[in-house]
Motif scaffolding. Structure first.
Motif, short mmCIF file in Angstrom:
data_model
loop_
_atom_site.label_atom_id
_atom_site.label_comp_id
_atom_site.label_asym_id
_atom_site.label_seq_id
_atom_site.Cartn_x
_atom_site.Cartn_y
_atom_site.Cartn_z
N GLU A 1 -3.81 -19.06 30.38
CA GLU A 1 -4.38 -17.56 30.77
C GLU A 1 -3.12 -16.59 30.30
O GLU A 1 -2.04 -16.98 30.35
N TYR A 2 -3.46 -15.29 30.03
CA TYR A 2 -2.51 -14.38 29.31
C TYR A 2 -2.89 -13.34 30.12
O TYR A 2 -3.62 -12.46 30.45
N LYS B 1 0.18 -20.70 31.84
CA LYS B 1 0.13 -19.12 31.73
C LYS B 1 1.17 -18.54 30.83
O LYS B 1 2.22 -18.96 30.72
#
Length: 189
Positions: free
Chosen positions: A3-4, A23
């Motif tokens: 996840e960015y 992340k």
């Protein structure tokens, strides 16, 4: 795929053990956050800033730190030795890093400004051109480190054996020269 997060600010968050795993954070700011319970896995921080954060005792074995700045943070007993070594760049100002470990890392150009580094492990670490600005280095271990061109001139309480640590062109103050002579039982007055 991790996840960015890009250019976000995170404030007053108490992170649990796995909250940040997998992340990636870029150009993010963390303020007054607590990471002390975290066991980081596959976490990347790029161009991030941490201010007044607590990392005491956190497990950061699987973290990428790429141009990361820490201000007024508590980072006691943290082992940085297993962090990702690709583009590893960190800077600390007004932080407490007592009993932390940087064993065998390449830390060229890192800055520690007004930091407490009591009993920190820099064994076999590449400290070339590092700057220790007004830091307390009491009982910090530099055995087999490379500290060429390192600046210790404004720091205090260090004991470094020049036979066990490479110090070519390192800078020291005359007031703290005794930290290099301890092994020889010589005193500077």
């Amino acid at each position: 795929m991790p996840e960015y997060f890009l250019d976000q600010t995170f404030q007053n968050i108490f992170y649990q053990e796995e909250d940040l795993n997998h992340k990636e954070f870029e150009a993010c700011t963390f303020k007054n956050c607590d990471f002390s319970q975290c066991h980081f896995i596959a976490v990347t921080f790029i161009d991030c800033i941490f201010t007044n954060c607590n990392f005491n005792g956190s497990k950061i074995n699987h973290v990428a730190l790429r141009t990361v700045h820490f201000y007024h943070c508590q980072i006691k007993e943290v082992n940085f030795a297993m962090t990702d070594k690709f583009i590893f760049e960190i800077h600390f100002k007004d932080c407490v890093l007592d009993f932390s470990k940087f064993y065998a890392l390449k830390m060229k150009g890192t800055t520690f400004t007004n930091c407490s580094l009591i009993a920190v492990d820099f064994m076999q670490t590449d400290l070339t051109t590092i700057h220790f600005i007004n830091c307390d280095l009491h009982r910090t271990e530099f055995d087999k480190a490379i500290a060429n061109k390192a600046d210790f001139s404004t720091s205090r309480n260090y004991t470094i054996d020049p036979k066990a640590t490479k110090l070519k062109k390192a800078v020291f103050s005359i007031e703290n020269l005794s930290g290099l002579l301890f092994k020889h039982d010589v005193f500077v007055d």
